[in-house]
Design a protein around this motif. Sequence first.
Motif, PDB file in Angstrom:
ATOM      1  N   GLN A   1       0.851  -1.195   0.000  1.00 12.69           N
ATOM      2  CA  GLN A   1       0.000   0.000   0.000  1.00 12.69           C
ATOM      3  C   GLN A   1       0.883   1.238   0.000  1.00 12.69           C
ATOM      4  O   GLN A   1       1.822   1.351   0.789  1.00 12.69           O
ATOM      5  CB  GLN A   1      -0.902  -0.018   1.249  1.00 12.69           C
ATOM      6  N   LYS A   2       0.570   2.160  -0.878  1.00 10.67           N
ATOM      7  CA  LYS A   2       1.303   3.430  -0.944  1.00 10.67           C
ATOM      8  C   LYS A   2       0.895   4.305   0.237  1.00 10.67           C
ATOM      9  O   LYS A   2      -0.291   4.398   0.556  1.00 10.67           O
ATOM     10  CB  LYS A   2       0.937   4.109  -2.259  1.00 10.67           C
ATOM     11  N   ILE A   3       1.864   4.957   0.918  1.00 11.82           N
ATOM     12  CA  ILE A   3       1.501   5.842   2.030  1.00 11.82           C
ATOM     13  C   ILE A   3       1.851   7.308   1.744  1.00 11.82           C
ATOM     14  O   ILE A   3       1.283   8.201   2.358  1.00 11.82           O
ATOM     15  CB  ILE A   3       2.123   5.391   3.382  1.00 11.82           C
ATOM     16  N   THR A   4       2.802   7.582   0.845  1.00 15.66           N
ATOM     17  CA  THR A   4       3.028   8.950   0.367  1.00 15.66           C
ATOM     18  C   THR A   4       3.236   8.838  -1.138  1.00 15.66           C
ATOM     19  O   THR A   4       3.196   7.737  -1.685  1.00 15.66           O
ATOM     20  CB  THR A   4       4.284   9.606   1.003  1.00 15.66           C
ATOM     21  N   ASN A   5       3.518   9.953  -1.814  1.00 19.17           N
ATOM     22  CA  ASN A   5       3.638   9.837  -3.270  1.00 19.17           C
ATOM     23  C   ASN A   5       4.916   9.128  -3.715  1.00 19.17           C
ATOM     24  O   ASN A   5       5.057   8.804  -4.891  1.00 19.17           O
ATOM     25  CB  ASN A   5       3.450  11.197  -3.966  1.00 19.17           C
ATOM     26  N   ASN A   6       5.843   8.866  -2.767  1.00 23.70           N
ATOM     27  CA  ASN A   6       7.033   8.102  -3.178  1.00 23.70           C
ATOM     28  C   ASN A   6       7.406   6.986  -2.201  1.00 23.70           C
ATOM     29  O   ASN A   6       8.538   6.507  -2.202  1.00 23.70           O
ATOM     30  CB  ASN A   6       8.229   9.032  -3.418  1.00 23.70           C
ATOM     31  N   LYS A   7       6.453   6.584  -1.358  1.00 18.65           N
ATOM     32  CA  LYS A   7       6.778   5.553  -0.369  1.00 18.65           C
ATOM     33  C   LYS A   7       5.619   4.568  -0.210  1.00 18.65           C
ATOM     34  O   LYS A   7       4.455   4.984  -0.196  1.00 18.65           O
ATOM     35  CB  LYS A   7       7.082   6.199   0.978  1.00 18.65           C
ATOM     36  N   ALA A   8       5.956   3.265  -0.101  1.00 20.90           N
ATOM     37  CA  ALA A   8       4.931   2.233   0.063  1.00 20.90           C
ATOM     38  C   ALA A   8       5.339   1.281   1.189  1.00 20.90           C
ATOM     39  O   ALA A   8       6.518   1.165   1.528  1.00 20.90           O
ATOM     40  CB  ALA A   8       4.735   1.461  -1.236  1.00 20.90           C
ATOM     41  N   VAL A   9       4.343   0.612   1.759  1.00 25.13           N
ATOM     42  CA  VAL A   9       4.558  -0.365   2.837  1.00 25.13           C
ATOM     43  C   VAL A   9       4.108  -1.727   2.335  1.00 25.13           C
ATOM     44  O   VAL A   9       3.035  -1.861   1.752  1.00 25.13           O
ATOM     45  CB  VAL A   9       3.742   0.020   4.091  1.00 25.13           C
ATOM     46  N   MET A  10       4.948  -2.740   2.564  1.00 27.57           N
ATOM     47  CA  MET A  10       4.662  -4.100   2.101  1.00 27.57           C
ATOM     48  C   MET A  10       4.624  -5.027   3.313  1.00 27.57           C
ATOM     49  O   MET A  10       5.413  -4.863   4.238  1.00 27.57           O
ATOM     50  CB  MET A  10       5.800  -4.488   1.148  1.00 27.57           C
ATOM     51  N   PHE A  11       3.697  -5.991   3.332  1.00 30.95           N
ATOM     52  CA  PHE A  11       3.620  -6.920   4.467  1.00 30.95           C
ATOM     53  C   PHE A  11       3.330  -8.336   3.990  1.00 30.95           C
ATOM     54  O   PHE A  11       2.483  -8.552   3.115  1.00 30.95           O
ATOM     55  CB  PHE A  11       2.527  -6.487   5.448  1.00 30.95           C
ATOM     56  N   GLY A  12       4.030  -9.300   4.620  1.00 28.52           N
ATOM     57  CA  GLY A  12       3.694 -10.711   4.478  1.00 28.52           C
ATOM     58  C   GLY A  12       4.043 -11.299   3.121  1.00 28.52           C
ATOM     59  O   GLY A  12       4.897 -10.787   2.394  1.00 28.52           O
ATOM     60  N   GLY A  13       3.371 -12.435   2.798  1.00 25.32           N
ATOM     61  CA  GLY A  13       3.603 -13.127   1.537  1.00 25.32           C
ATOM     62  C   GLY A  13       4.358 -14.431   1.729  1.00 25.32           C
ATOM     63  O   GLY A  13       4.543 -14.904   2.859  1.00 25.32           O
ATOM     64  N   ALA A  14       4.787 -15.007   0.606  1.00 27.04           N
ATOM     65  CA  ALA A  14       5.511 -16.284   0.619  1.00 27.04           C
ATOM     66  C   ALA A  14       6.856 -16.094  -0.073  1.00 27.04           C
ATOM     67  O   ALA A  14       6.939 -15.430  -1.100  1.00 27.04           O
ATOM     68  CB  ALA A  14       4.694 -17.350  -0.108  1.00 27.04           C
TER      69      ALA A  14
END
Length: 291
Positions: free
Chosen positions: A190-203
Amino acid sequence: MSKGIYQLGGISLHSAPVVGESVFLWGGDRPDLPVVHDSPQKRKYLSTIDRLEFRTGHWSSHVTRGTSPPLGAIGYFCTTRNNDIFFFGGYCGHDICFHNDVNSFNSLTYEWSNIIPTSDAVMKRMGGGMVCMESMGTEYLFMIGGTGSTPTTYQSQYQYIQMVSSRIRQWIIPTISGQCCPPTSSFAIQKITNNKAVMFGGAVPSDDRRSDILVNTVYTCQLESDTTIHWESVKGPVVPASVQWPVRRRYHAITSIISDSPTLVMIGGEGKDELVNDSWLLNTSQYQWSK
Ligand SMILES: [Zn+2]
Protein backbone atom coordinates in the motif's frame (compact mmCIF):
# COMPACT_ATOMS: atom_id res chain seq x y z
CA MET A 1 -25.18 -0.95 -19.41
CA SER A 2 -27.42 -3.16 -17.28
CA LYS A 3 -28.79 -2.11 -13.92
CA GLY A 4 -30.82 -3.61 -11.12
CA ILE A 5 -30.46 -7.01 -9.53
CA TYR A 6 -26.93 -8.06 -10.17
CA GLN A 7 -25.20 -11.41 -9.98
CA LEU A 8 -21.42 -11.40 -10.02
CA GLY A 9 -20.94 -15.12 -9.30
CA GLY A 10 -17.77 -16.61 -7.83
CA ILE A 11 -14.54 -14.74 -8.57
CA SER A 12 -11.05 -15.20 -7.13
CA LEU A 13 -7.55 -13.85 -7.83
CA HIS A 14 -8.89 -10.48 -8.98
CA SER A 15 -8.42 -6.88 -7.80
CA ALA A 16 -11.04 -4.31 -6.83
CA PRO A 17 -9.44 -0.90 -7.53
CA VAL A 18 -11.28 2.24 -6.41
CA VAL A 19 -11.42 5.30 -8.66
CA GLY A 20 -13.38 8.26 -7.36
CA GLU A 21 -16.61 6.97 -5.85
CA SER A 22 -16.60 3.59 -7.63
CA VAL A 23 -15.08 0.13 -7.42
CA PHE A 24 -14.11 -1.48 -10.72
CA LEU A 25 -13.94 -5.25 -11.06
CA TRP A 26 -12.29 -6.90 -14.06
CA GLY A 27 -11.12 -10.44 -14.83
CA GLY A 28 -10.22 -12.88 -12.07
CA ASP A 29 -10.66 -16.63 -12.02
CA ARG A 30 -14.31 -17.26 -12.93
CA PRO A 31 -15.97 -20.55 -13.93
CA ASP A 32 -16.82 -19.30 -17.43
CA LEU A 33 -13.45 -17.71 -18.30
CA PRO A 34 -12.29 -19.38 -21.57
CA VAL A 35 -9.09 -21.24 -20.59
CA VAL A 36 -7.25 -20.67 -23.86
CA HIS A 37 -4.32 -18.37 -24.64
CA ASP A 38 -6.24 -16.15 -26.99
CA SER A 39 -9.52 -16.42 -28.89
CA PRO A 40 -12.30 -14.08 -30.04
CA GLN A 41 -14.46 -15.54 -27.24
CA LYS A 42 -11.80 -14.82 -24.58
CA ARG A 43 -11.32 -11.25 -25.82
CA LYS A 44 -15.07 -10.70 -25.80
CA TYR A 45 -15.39 -12.18 -22.31
CA LEU A 46 -12.61 -9.91 -20.99
CA SER A 47 -14.05 -6.81 -22.74
CA THR A 48 -16.51 -6.34 -19.88
CA ILE A 49 -15.91 -4.55 -16.59
CA ASP A 50 -18.21 -4.35 -13.58
CA ARG A 51 -18.65 -1.15 -11.59
CA LEU A 52 -20.09 -0.54 -8.12
CA GLU A 53 -21.07 3.06 -7.39
CA PHE A 54 -20.88 3.90 -3.68
CA ARG A 55 -23.48 6.67 -3.98
CA THR A 56 -26.27 4.41 -5.24
CA GLY A 57 -24.99 0.97 -4.21
CA HIS A 58 -25.67 -0.23 -7.75
CA TRP A 59 -23.53 -2.62 -9.77
CA SER A 60 -23.46 -2.14 -13.53
CA SER A 61 -21.71 -3.97 -16.35
CA HIS A 62 -19.89 -2.11 -19.14
CA VAL A 63 -18.40 -3.10 -22.48
CA THR A 64 -14.81 -1.83 -22.82
CA ARG A 65 -13.25 -0.19 -25.89
CA GLY A 66 -9.83 0.49 -27.35
CA THR A 67 -7.11 -2.12 -27.87
CA SER A 68 -7.55 -5.74 -26.81
CA PRO A 69 -8.12 -6.22 -23.08
CA PRO A 70 -5.24 -7.90 -21.20
CA LEU A 71 -5.31 -11.71 -21.50
CA GLY A 72 -3.66 -12.48 -18.13
CA ALA A 73 -6.97 -12.39 -16.31
CA ILE A 74 -5.97 -14.29 -13.16
CA GLY A 75 -3.79 -12.87 -10.38
CA TYR A 76 -2.71 -9.78 -12.33
CA PHE A 77 -0.95 -6.86 -10.60
CA CYS A 78 -3.16 -3.76 -10.32
CA THR A 79 -2.94 -0.12 -9.25
CA THR A 80 -4.55 3.25 -10.02
CA ARG A 81 -3.48 6.78 -10.95
CA ASN A 82 -6.07 9.54 -11.34
CA ASN A 83 -8.76 8.06 -13.63
CA ASP A 84 -6.54 5.25 -14.93
CA ILE A 85 -6.30 1.68 -13.67
CA PHE A 86 -3.10 -0.19 -14.56
CA PHE A 87 -2.85 -3.95 -15.09
CA PHE A 88 0.36 -5.99 -15.34
CA GLY A 89 0.94 -9.69 -16.07
CA GLY A 90 -1.40 -12.37 -14.81
CA TYR A 91 -1.94 -16.08 -15.29
CA CYS A 92 -3.44 -17.07 -18.63
CA GLY A 93 -5.73 -19.84 -17.30
CA HIS A 94 -4.14 -22.81 -19.13
CA ASP A 95 -0.89 -24.78 -18.60
CA ILE A 96 2.07 -22.80 -17.17
CA CYS A 97 1.34 -19.62 -19.12
CA PHE A 98 1.79 -16.14 -17.67
CA HIS A 99 1.78 -12.63 -19.16
CA ASN A 100 3.98 -9.54 -18.68
CA ASP A 101 2.36 -6.80 -20.73
CA VAL A 102 1.30 -3.53 -19.10
CA ASN A 103 -2.12 -2.08 -19.93
CA SER A 104 -4.11 0.88 -18.70
CA PHE A 105 -7.86 1.26 -18.48
CA ASN A 106 -9.46 4.70 -18.51
CA SER A 107 -12.42 4.62 -16.12
CA LEU A 108 -14.09 7.61 -17.82
CA THR A 109 -13.95 6.38 -21.43
CA TYR A 110 -13.81 2.62 -20.65
CA GLU A 111 -10.90 2.41 -23.05
CA TRP A 112 -7.95 0.00 -22.86
CA SER A 113 -4.45 1.10 -23.95
CA ASN A 114 -1.43 -1.15 -24.22
CA ILE A 115 1.47 0.65 -22.48
CA ILE A 116 4.16 -2.01 -22.86
CA PRO A 117 3.65 -5.12 -25.01
CA THR A 118 4.76 -8.64 -24.07
CA SER A 119 8.57 -8.85 -23.95
CA ASP A 120 11.49 -10.91 -22.69
CA ALA A 121 12.77 -7.99 -20.59
CA VAL A 122 10.97 -9.09 -17.43
CA MET A 123 9.60 -12.31 -15.96
CA LYS A 124 6.08 -13.35 -16.95
CA ARG A 125 4.16 -13.72 -13.70
CA MET A 126 1.18 -13.33 -11.34
CA GLY A 127 0.66 -12.71 -7.62
CA GLY A 128 2.96 -9.72 -7.09
CA GLY A 129 2.32 -6.08 -6.31
CA MET A 130 2.28 -2.80 -8.22
CA VAL A 131 2.27 0.80 -6.96
CA CYS A 132 2.56 4.12 -8.76
CA MET A 133 5.23 6.39 -7.24
CA GLU A 134 6.58 9.79 -8.21
CA SER A 135 10.09 11.20 -8.38
CA MET A 136 11.04 14.66 -9.63
CA GLY A 137 7.77 15.20 -11.48
CA THR A 138 7.72 11.83 -13.28
CA GLU A 139 5.47 8.97 -12.27
CA TYR A 140 6.67 5.38 -12.28
CA LEU A 141 4.81 2.10 -12.11
CA PHE A 142 6.74 -0.12 -9.77
CA MET A 143 6.29 -3.92 -10.08
CA ILE A 144 7.46 -6.19 -7.25
CA GLY A 145 7.84 -9.95 -6.96
CA GLY A 146 5.23 -12.51 -7.93
CA THR A 147 5.40 -16.07 -9.15
CA GLY A 148 5.62 -17.24 -12.74
CA SER A 149 7.49 -19.03 -15.46
CA THR A 150 11.25 -19.42 -15.21
CA PRO A 151 12.91 -16.73 -17.35
CA THR A 152 14.99 -17.98 -20.27
CA THR A 153 17.96 -15.99 -18.96
CA TYR A 154 18.98 -15.87 -15.30
CA GLN A 155 17.73 -12.82 -13.45
CA SER A 156 19.05 -11.69 -10.09
CA GLN A 157 16.68 -11.21 -7.17
CA TYR A 158 16.46 -7.49 -7.81
CA GLN A 159 15.40 -8.01 -11.38
CA TYR A 160 12.05 -9.17 -10.07
CA ILE A 161 11.60 -5.51 -9.13
CA GLN A 162 11.15 -3.25 -12.12
CA MET A 163 9.72 0.13 -12.99
CA VAL A 164 8.01 1.67 -15.98
CA SER A 165 8.35 5.40 -16.50
CA SER A 166 5.08 7.08 -17.48
CA ARG A 167 7.14 9.40 -19.68
CA ILE A 168 9.26 7.00 -21.74
CA ARG A 169 7.16 3.84 -21.32
CA GLN A 170 10.13 1.51 -21.03
CA TRP A 171 11.20 -1.13 -18.54
CA ILE A 172 13.79 0.12 -16.04
CA ILE A 173 15.73 -2.14 -13.68
CA PRO A 174 16.17 0.14 -10.66
CA THR A 175 19.18 0.39 -8.37
CA ILE A 176 18.30 -1.09 -4.97
CA SER A 177 19.66 0.29 -1.71
CA GLY A 178 19.06 -0.79 1.90
CA GLN A 179 17.47 -4.08 2.99
CA CYS A 180 15.36 -5.30 0.08
CA CYS A 181 12.74 -8.05 0.36
CA PRO A 182 13.66 -11.50 -1.01
CA PRO A 183 11.67 -12.71 -4.05
CA THR A 184 8.13 -12.71 -2.60
CA SER A 185 4.64 -13.53 -3.86
CA SER A 186 1.09 -13.15 -2.54
CA PHE A 187 1.98 -10.21 -0.25
CA ALA A 188 0.11 -6.92 0.19
CA ILE A 189 1.46 -3.46 -0.60
CA GLN A 190 0.00 0.00 0.00
CA LYS A 191 1.30 3.43 -0.94
CA ILE A 192 1.50 5.84 2.03
CA THR A 193 3.03 8.95 0.37
CA ASN A 194 3.64 9.84 -3.27
CA ASN A 195 7.03 8.10 -3.18
CA LYS A 196 6.78 5.55 -0.37
CA ALA A 197 4.93 2.23 0.06
CA VAL A 198 4.56 -0.36 2.84
CA MET A 199 4.66 -4.10 2.10
CA PHE A 200 3.62 -6.92 4.47
CA GLY A 201 3.69 -10.71 4.48
CA GLY A 202 3.60 -13.13 1.54
CA ALA A 203 5.51 -16.28 0.62
CA VAL A 204 9.26 -16.62 -0.06
CA PRO A 205 11.18 -19.65 -1.37
CA SER A 206 12.70 -22.01 1.23
CA ASP A 207 16.50 -22.47 1.24
CA ASP A 208 16.26 -25.57 -0.97
CA ARG A 209 13.75 -23.68 -3.17
CA ARG A 210 11.39 -26.68 -3.07
CA SER A 211 8.62 -25.04 -1.10
CA ASP A 212 7.39 -21.66 0.06
CA ILE A 213 7.70 -20.18 3.54
CA LEU A 214 5.19 -17.63 4.80
CA VAL A 215 6.58 -14.40 6.30
CA ASN A 216 5.29 -11.55 8.48
CA THR A 217 7.92 -8.92 7.83
CA VAL A 218 7.04 -5.28 7.16
CA TYR A 219 9.13 -3.58 4.48
CA THR A 220 9.09 0.01 3.32
CA CYS A 221 10.27 1.04 -0.12
CA GLN A 222 10.89 4.58 -1.22
CA LEU A 223 11.68 5.96 -4.65
CA GLU A 224 14.70 8.20 -3.94
CA SER A 225 15.62 9.30 -7.43
CA ASP A 226 14.52 8.32 -10.90
CA THR A 227 16.44 5.05 -10.68
CA THR A 228 17.04 4.24 -6.99
CA ILE A 229 14.66 2.52 -4.62
CA HIS A 230 15.57 2.40 -0.94
CA TRP A 231 14.23 -0.52 1.10
CA GLU A 232 14.05 -0.95 4.84
CA SER A 233 12.89 -3.98 6.75
CA VAL A 234 10.96 -3.21 9.91
CA LYS A 235 11.95 -5.78 12.51
CA GLY A 236 9.42 -7.49 14.71
CA PRO A 237 9.27 -6.74 18.42
CA VAL A 238 12.44 -7.11 20.51
CA VAL A 239 10.47 -8.62 23.38
CA PRO A 240 7.84 -10.68 21.53
CA ALA A 241 5.53 -11.25 24.50
CA SER A 242 5.08 -7.54 25.12
CA VAL A 243 4.22 -6.38 21.62
CA GLN A 244 1.51 -7.58 19.24
CA TRP A 245 2.54 -8.67 15.75
CA PRO A 246 0.38 -10.44 13.12
CA VAL A 247 1.13 -14.09 12.30
CA ARG A 248 2.77 -15.07 8.99
CA ARG A 249 0.34 -15.07 6.07
CA ARG A 250 -0.32 -14.63 2.35
CA TYR A 251 -3.35 -13.70 0.21
CA HIS A 252 -4.32 -11.00 2.73
CA ALA A 253 -5.50 -7.46 1.97
CA ILE A 254 -4.10 -4.12 3.06
CA THR A 255 -5.61 -0.69 2.54
CA SER A 256 -5.76 2.82 3.86
CA ILE A 257 -9.25 3.78 4.98
CA ILE A 258 -8.68 6.90 7.02
CA SER A 259 -7.65 9.79 4.79
CA ASP A 260 -4.70 11.93 5.94
CA SER A 261 -3.75 9.31 8.53
CA PRO A 262 -0.64 7.15 8.41
CA THR A 263 -2.67 4.16 9.62
CA LEU A 264 -3.21 1.10 7.40
CA VAL A 265 -5.73 -1.72 7.82
CA MET A 266 -4.69 -5.31 7.14
CA ILE A 267 -7.27 -8.09 6.93
CA GLY A 268 -7.29 -11.89 6.83
CA GLY A 269 -5.25 -14.09 4.53
CA GLU A 270 -4.04 -17.68 4.56
CA GLY A 271 -1.77 -18.77 7.42
CA LYS A 272 0.46 -21.86 7.67
CA ASP A 273 -2.33 -24.35 8.35
CA GLU A 274 -5.59 -22.43 8.04
CA LEU A 275 -7.23 -19.20 6.96
CA VAL A 276 -6.50 -16.26 9.26
CA ASN A 277 -9.56 -14.52 10.65
CA ASP A 278 -8.32 -11.23 12.09
CA SER A 279 -7.75 -7.59 11.23
CA TRP A 280 -5.01 -5.21 12.32
CA LEU A 281 -4.11 -1.54 12.23
CA LEU A 282 -0.54 -0.55 11.36
CA ASN A 283 0.68 2.87 12.43
CA THR A 284 3.28 3.85 9.83
CA SER A 285 4.91 6.56 11.94
CA GLN A 286 6.04 4.07 14.60
CA TYR A 287 5.41 0.79 12.75
CA GLN A 288 3.30 -0.50 15.60
CA TRP A 289 0.49 -2.99 15.11
CA SER A 290 -2.75 -3.00 17.08
CA LYS A 291 -5.81 -5.22 16.85
ZN1 LIG B 1 -1.53 -18.58 -22.50
